[in-house]
Design a protein around this motif. Structure first.
Motif, PDB file in Angstrom:
ATOM      1  N   LYS A  37     116.877  60.035  61.021  1.00 27.51           N
ATOM      2  CA  LYS A  37     115.890  61.094  60.858  1.00 27.51           C
ATOM      3  C   LYS A  37     116.443  62.446  61.293  1.00 27.51           C
ATOM      4  N   ARG A  38     117.646  62.462  61.760  1.00 26.61           N
ATOM      5  CA  ARG A  38     118.245  63.708  62.204  1.00 26.61           C
ATOM      6  C   ARG A  38     118.659  64.540  61.008  1.00 26.61           C
ATOM      7  N   HIS A  39     118.480  65.833  61.139  1.00 26.62           N
ATOM      8  CA  HIS A  39     118.844  66.763  60.066  1.00 26.62           C
ATOM      9  C   HIS A  39     119.995  67.628  60.567  1.00 26.62           C
ATOM     10  N   TYR A  62     123.596  68.677  54.355  1.00 28.69           N
ATOM     11  CA  TYR A  62     122.815  67.752  55.172  1.00 28.69           C
ATOM     12  C   TYR A  62     122.703  66.421  54.449  1.00 28.69           C
ATOM     13  N   ASP A 113     121.053  63.613  55.178  1.00 21.33           N
ATOM     14  CA  ASP A 113     119.793  62.865  55.198  1.00 21.33           C
ATOM     15  C   ASP A 113     118.953  63.112  53.959  1.00 21.33           C
ATOM     16  N   ASP A 114     119.017  64.313  53.370  1.00 25.45           N
ATOM     17  CA  ASP A 114     118.254  64.594  52.158  1.00 25.45           C
ATOM     18  C   ASP A 114     119.111  65.201  51.041  1.00 25.45           C
TER      19      ASP A 114
END
Length: 191
Positions: free
Chosen positions: A38-40, A72, A74-75
């Motif tokens: 969940k880290r960005h 990034y 994560d997304d």
């Protein structure tokens, strides 16, 4: 003293094993609790970047440059500093620039912010077009730029301003949605 020196390597090994076990527990707890994913945080930071896109024939259709790109994972997005998007599919290149931008790799969308400017080169029968706004969403594959913010567009001595706009680079059509104000200057007569 000889006994202590005989046990010293064993003490170091036990200490390292304990530290390794402790670190493994912390990392596995983060993964189990979903904290790690969940880290960005950026996984890549690139200075002076240039990204080119090509069509099926190998001709460049767009270029994105920036003084810095932070990716990034994560997304699969990126933050850009001083981005410039150049659309080169036709003979009249269009260039958009701003201070910052947010790029979404999956949808090929770049949201440009802070002092956004656009320029479309002059053609044989048309003057250069310029655009100024606070925020602009550029769909790089479709070569469409949109905003819901105040916008000002000039073409030669003529100006258009209003709220919200769409610029289709392929068709050359520029549309302002609300509160449209226009000053249309006549073309200079041809000698």
């Amino acid at each position: 003293m000889n006994r202590l020196s005989a046990y010293f390597p064993l003490i170091i090994v036990v200490f390292l094993a304990g530290t390794t076990f402790w670190l493994e527990r912390i990392v596995s707890n983060e993964a189990r609790n979903g904290l790690g994913n969940k880290r960005h945080d950026p996984d890549q930071i690139v200075n002076q970047v240039s990204i080119d896109r090509f069509d099926n024939t190998g001709r460049r259709i767009s270029r994105i440059t920036a003084s810095q790109l932070q990716h990034y994972p994560d997304d699969d997005t990126a933050e850009l500093a001083n981005p410039v998007i150049t659309l080169t599919r036709d003979e009249r290149p269009t260039v958009f620039s701003s201070k910052t931008a947010h790029a979404d790799n999956a949808s090929k969308v770049v949201v440009m912010r802070d002092t956004v400017r656009g320029n479309r080169a002059a053609g044989v029968d048309s003057a250069m077009q310029t655009l100024e706004t606070e925020e602009l969403t550029v769909l790089t594959d479709d070569e469409i730029a949109r905003t819901d913010k105040p916008v000002r567009m000039t073409q030669g001595a003529s100006t258009l301003s209003g709220i919200g706009a769409e610029w289709n680079n392929l068709s050359g059509i520029f549309t302002i949605h609300h509160e449209v104000r226009a000053v249309i200057m006549p073309k200079a007569p041809q000698p």
